[in-house]
Design a protein around this motif. Structure first.
Motif, mmCIF file in Angstrom:
data_model
loop_
_atom_site.group_PDB
_atom_site.id
_atom_site.type_symbol
_atom_site.label_atom_id
_atom_site.label_comp_id
_atom_site.label_asym_id
_atom_site.label_seq_id
_atom_site.Cartn_x
_atom_site.Cartn_y
_atom_site.Cartn_z
ATOM 1 N N THR A 50 0.816 -1.217 0.000
ATOM 2 C CA THR A 50 0.000 0.000 0.000
ATOM 3 C C THR A 50 0.847 1.264 0.000
ATOM 4 O O THR A 50 0.392 2.324 -0.447
ATOM 5 N N ASN A 51 2.092 1.180 0.471
ATOM 6 C CA ASN A 51 2.946 2.372 0.477
ATOM 7 C C ASN A 51 3.279 2.846 -0.933
ATOM 8 O O ASN A 51 3.726 3.981 -1.117
ATOM 9 N N THR A 53 0.973 3.289 -3.066
ATOM 10 C CA THR A 53 -0.188 4.133 -3.375
ATOM 11 C C THR A 53 -0.262 5.312 -2.409
ATOM 12 O O THR A 53 -0.378 6.466 -2.818
ATOM 13 N N PHE A 54 -0.211 4.993 -1.109
ATOM 14 C CA PHE A 54 -0.217 6.009 -0.057
ATOM 15 C C PHE A 54 1.170 5.991 0.583
ATOM 16 O O PHE A 54 1.489 5.085 1.365
ATOM 17 N N ALA A 57 2.216 4.932 4.243
ATOM 18 C CA ALA A 57 1.834 3.632 4.823
ATOM 19 C C ALA A 57 3.052 2.727 5.036
ATOM 20 O O ALA A 57 3.149 1.641 4.485
ATOM 21 N N ASP A 180 -4.313 2.571 10.120
ATOM 22 C CA ASP A 180 -4.133 2.617 8.666
ATOM 23 C C ASP A 180 -4.626 3.950 8.106
ATOM 24 O O ASP A 180 -4.051 4.485 7.158
ATOM 25 N N THR A 184 -2.058 6.404 6.120
ATOM 26 C CA THR A 184 -2.356 6.651 4.704
ATOM 27 C C THR A 184 -2.821 8.084 4.476
ATOM 28 O O THR A 184 -2.888 8.541 3.325
ATOM 29 N N VAL A 231 -8.982 2.263 0.480
ATOM 30 C CA VAL A 231 -7.571 2.018 0.819
ATOM 31 C C VAL A 231 -7.165 0.569 0.544
ATOM 32 O O VAL A 231 -6.309 0.300 -0.304
ATOM 33 N N THR A 237 -2.715 -0.256 -5.532
ATOM 34 C CA THR A 237 -2.117 -1.212 -4.590
ATOM 35 C C THR A 237 -2.240 -2.635 -5.123
ATOM 36 O O THR A 237 -1.292 -3.431 -5.048
#
Length: 439
Positions: A50-51, A53-54, A57, A180, A184, A231, A237
């Motif tokens: 996910t990091n 994308t955000f 994270a 989270d 995020t 998310v 992601t």
């Protein structure tokens, strides 16, 4: 003084961005946190890819595990001297909360799928095996480690204890939604946890919520719904997860076909052979996996080299809406056309599906039975949440599923105009019937 009752000379605290402080007074908890198997969780990200994308994270399973422990500690403080609560279970609850995610591996669920692993199985192995964690737990009392394992496995006889760690409104979910959301940078995961903790009440086999706290629980349910779709199931992601999965599949295939790696992937061999013991599992964390991905960018195998370069430099696959149940003919044609164009569809044409059930009521006999959230009315009668809340009723029992087709747009654009398959591939992907919105 018995080890189970031993307290630290002074309370220790961890500064936490979500709960402000995580408080530790029990010697057992302090020793468990210091154990190598628990410290390993610092090297396992909570949200996998996910990091990409955000970018914020970057938090770990270690952060989350401390957070779940802290929420359970606060719940039990509120439960003191209440009917139905046995304070003898306090340390068991705290240990189970702290250790509930102990068996997660690098990139968690994506990694598990490739190698047919189950993090819950490894959680049990770490707690019950020849580990520092097991030794600490057995110092509490003989068989205490089995009790902790049973709580996490949801087989412990006291279902009230289990419900604190695993239910539709448990400490695990309450921590990860807020944590989270914080890392995020989104607002969806915020809800009034303090209010929920104040209106929680223990009964014989579960935690219930005073009816006056219903609106806080509605907010919690909707927060979970939004976090999953905004998310956890974010298509970018998922694109990174697709590439991660294909890297591991390709490396496994190369190993099985006697490909000579420039550096022998020693940490992966037992995984490739699907004969993973606990020692091998504990040695592999995300820093090790990233090290190999970095090196594999220099491999002679074109597919492994390309996929690793994409993952390490965030050159992800593009995607379109694609329902395999309704577009199977297009899928089969695309598969054939990719082959004709010299692009291996096994690695470069992937349908990924995500689904979530935000809240469910009890359906006896069905797979994955879910105990509902009960409201305690002023007359002490219990009412299932969706029977009293119009908001929750609207989403109860409704599973939402999303399908995406992932592919390397750049490779398609690089195909020669003389390639017979190119035009038809682009028509199927970008034209009418496949969706014009390519992301």
């Amino acid at each position: 003084m018995a080890y189970k009752d031993e307290q630290l000379n002074e309370e220790k605290v961890f500064k936490d961005p979500v709960h402000r402080y995580v408080h530790v007074k029990d010697r057992v908890i302090w020793d468990l946190i210091a154990a190598p198997e628990f410290q390993r969780l610092r090297r396992i990200k909570q949200l996998g890819t996910t990091n990409l994308t955000f970018h914020g994270a970057e938090h770990s399973r270690f952060n989350h595990s401390l957070g779940v422990y802290e929420i359970v500690r606060r719940i039990l403080y509120n439960f003191e001297n209440r009917p139905h609560w046995n304070d003898d279970e306090r340390l068991l609850c705290l240990c189970a909360a702290l250790l509930h995610d102990l068996g997660h591996g690098p990139f968690s669920h994506s990694f598990e799928k490739v190698f047919k692993l189950d993090h819950e199985h490894f959680t049990q192995q770490i707690i019950m095996g020849d580990t520092h964690i097991h030794t600490i737990l057995e110092r509490v009392s003989p068989g205490f480690s089995k009790k902790v394992a049973d709580v996490i496995d949801k087989t412990y006889e006291d279902k009230l204890v289990v419900s604190l760690i695993s239910s539709q409104i448990d400490a695990d979910r309450m921590d990860y939604l807020q944590r989270d959301a914080y890392f995020t940078g989104v607002s969806y995961g915020h809800f009034d946890m303090e209010r929920i903790l104040r209106v929680m009440r223990p009964i014989d086999d579960q935690v219930v919520i005073k009816s006056s706290g219903m609106h806080a629980v509605e907010d919690y349910i909707m927060s979970r719904y939004q976090m999953y779709w905004q998310v956890y199931f974010h298509p970018v992601t998922r694109s990174a997860e697709v590439i991660l999965s294909k890297i591991l599949h390709r490396a496994k295939y190369l190993f099985e076909t006697d490909y000579t790696f420039k550096l022998k992937p020693m940490h992966f061999i037992s995984f490739f052979k699907e004969k993973v013991d606990l020692a091998d599992y504990l040695k592999l964390d995300e820093s090790i996996v990233s090290y190999y991905f970095q090196l594999w960018q220099e491999e002679d195998d074109e597919i492994l080299h390309d996929l690793c370069e994409r993952f390490m430099n965030r050159r992800l696959f593009k995607y379109i809406e694609f329902n395999p149940n309704q577009q199977m003919n297009e899928w089969m044609e695309l598969y054939r056309l990719f082959q004709e164009a010299g692009i291996d569809p096994e690695y470069y044409l992937v349908v990924d599906s995500s689904s979530d059930l935000p809240y469910d009521f009890y359906r006896p006999g069905e797979e994955e039975e879910r105990l509902p959230i009960h409201l305690m009315m002023p007359n002490d009668e219990l009412k299932e949440l969706s029977r009293h809340s119009d908001i929750v009723e609207a989403i109860s029992g409704k599973k939402r599923t999303d399908h995406k087709l992932y592919f390397p747009k750049d490779l398609l654009e690089e195909l020669s105009e003389d390639c017979p398959a190119k035009r038809r591939i682009l028509e199927l992907l970008y034209g009418e019937g496949a969706g014009n919105n390519v992301n």
